[in-house]
Design an enzyme around this catalytic site. Structure first.
Site, PDB file in Angstrom:
ATOM      1  N   LYS A 200      -5.970   0.379   3.544  1.00 52.77           N
ATOM      2  CA  LYS A 200      -4.801   0.416   4.424  1.00 52.77           C
ATOM      3  C   LYS A 200      -3.461   0.426   3.721  1.00 52.77           C
ATOM      4  O   LYS A 200      -3.204  -0.368   2.819  1.00 52.77           O
ATOM      5  CB  LYS A 200      -4.831  -0.811   5.318  1.00 52.77           C
ATOM      6  CG  LYS A 200      -5.887  -0.752   6.392  1.00 52.77           C
ATOM      7  CD  LYS A 200      -5.848  -2.062   7.101  1.00 52.77           C
ATOM      8  CE  LYS A 200      -6.323  -1.989   8.527  1.00 52.77           C
ATOM      9  NZ  LYS A 200      -6.163  -3.299   9.163  1.00 52.77           N
ATOM     10  N   GLY A 356      -9.897  -7.918  -5.038  1.00 51.99           N
ATOM     11  CA  GLY A 356     -11.351  -7.988  -4.834  1.00 51.99           C
ATOM     12  C   GLY A 356     -12.119  -6.725  -5.127  1.00 51.99           C
ATOM     13  O   GLY A 356     -13.003  -6.727  -5.978  1.00 51.99           O
TER      14      GLY A 356
END
Ligand code: AMP
Length: 399
Positions: A200, A356
């Site tokens: 995003k 991550g």
């Protein structure tokens, strides 16, 4: 502020905030121990100096008080294993008389792990009285939890007020994280390329805006690239797009042009007729994606161009995958970029990988030891590169 390696912990009780927020399966077995392993050198150094260690951490997001699945007791056997022949005690409550007694009785060479701090709401609220109670356990406060450095919680920031400047410092992990992040943000050798990927635009917009002030090149890949491509007038079929961010994307492209920062969008994409491992695929220009098809990875031409940019860079920051790398059909872009970062590093570039999914990617392709630094901080690293001051760092530095 003291440097961790030269500080002597002899006969000191070190209260160490670690990030033991590791994933557990439904049998309470740790499925990824990276965060625990990363802080072992800090614990070992304190013990080797002749000190004792009181460890405190959170685990998961307990809603209202203690919950079995979030108990840190599940970590004790593995912690013992990681530390070797060291006595590890467990306090069933992070505060209270019994825990105070256990901490007081702790001998040099011993470790005491406290129960999950988030079993008390006071932790996340940054409650001063709660922080003060915790502070009583130790002579010295060591913050080794970079993963939570962006939180102004009781144990990560507020607690530092109860220690003098002489008695608070970063642990080895936190020190290494801060040194590499500062190097990239403030002392980057140019060309400095930021590779930003992931799903995003909205998650990464602040980091991109801050990097426009610092980087020479910004590579944008992953699902977020299609909002930019559409903003430039491209046809993106059914690719991921945040229509409410089209103006933001246009503004970023314009700002970059004015500042002379090169933004590299993927010229080609691996497109798929469905979001699935067995989808039909094709390599096509990213601005000519047919309806019913979606871009799920960067294409061969994009890989070539991105690789060239990465190989001429002296500093590289990488956050976010170039495609849906979890599926084999769409992993090639992320893998190729990981290889390019590794190659550039072998030629002397400084490369920092964080967040991550990009960490998962370098691990998946066995390249973690071929880049300069792999950060343990997801949200914390992102906020650092957004230009925010991290409370966990500021509190220890006393700024
Ligand atoms: P983030 O957490 O924002 O860094 O996003 C990581 C996720 O984005 C991963 O799970 C990827 O599978 C996903 N992703 C990357 N590229 C795409 C894409 N082109 N379309 C959909 N999802 C993507």
């Amino acid at each position: 502020m003291h440097s961790f390696q030269t500080f002597s912990f002899q006969n000191k009780k070190a209260l160490v905030r670690v990030d033991f927020n590791v994933p557990l399966n439904d049998q309470f077995v740790i499925t990824d121990d990276n965060r625990m392993a990363a802080t072992i050198p800090t614990i070992k150094k304190i013990l080797a100096d002749g000190g004792s260690v009181i460890l405190m951490s959170h685990l998961g997001r307990p809603k209202d008080g203690p919950e079995e699945k979030f108990s840190l007791k599940h970590l004790v056997p593995h912690l013992k294993e990681l530390l070797g022949n060291v006595p590890v005690l467990f306090a069933e409550d992070c505060i209270g008389t019994k825990t105070t007694e256990m901490a007081a009785a702790l001998k040099p060479g011993e470790v005491l792990l406290l129960e999950n701090l988030r079993f008390y709401k006071e932790e996340e609220k940054g409650d001063r009285a709660f922080a003060e109670k915790l502070s009583k356990y130790g002579d010295v406060y060591v913050n080794d939890a970079f993963g939570t450095a962006h939180r102004a919680h009781a144990s990560t920031a507020v607690i530092a007020d109860f220690f003098t400047a002489e008695n608070k410092l970063f642990g080895a992990l936190m020190e290494a994280e801060v040194i590499s992040a500062e190097k990239v943000l403030h002392r980057a050798d140019k060309p400095f390329t930021a590779i930003i990927g992931g799903a995003k635009v909205s998650d990464k917009i602040l980091i991109i805006e801050n990097l426009l002030e610092r980087a020479t090149d910004i590579i944008i890949g992953g699902g977020m690239a299609y909002t930019f491509i559409k903003a430039r007038g491209g046809k993106i079929g059914n690719s991921l797009c945040e229509d409410d961010r089209l103006d933001t994307a246009k503004e970023v492209l314009e700002k970059a042009r004015l500042k002379g920062v090169s933004i590299h969008l993927p010229e080609t994409s691996i497109i798929a007729d469905k979001f699935a491992a067995d989808a039909n695929t094709n390599d096509c220009p990213s601005d000519q994606i047919p309806d019913g098809w979606m871009g799920l990875d960067i294409g061969a031409k994009a890989i070539g161009i991105f690789t060239e940019v990465i190989l001429k860079s002296k500093t590289i920051l990488w956050n976010g995958p170039m495609g849906v790398f979890e599926m084999e059909k769409f992993q090639n872009g992320t893998k190729s970029i990981a290889l390019a970062v590794a190659e550039s590093t072998s030629h002397g570039a400084f490369s920092l990988v964080g967040g991550g999914d990009s960490v998962a990617a370098v691990n998946k392709f066995h390249l973690a030891d071929k880049v300069s630094y792999v950060s343990t901080g997801g949200g914390a690293l992102l906020e650092y590169f957004e230009g925010k001051e991290l409370p966990g760092i500021a509190a220890v530095k006393g700024v």
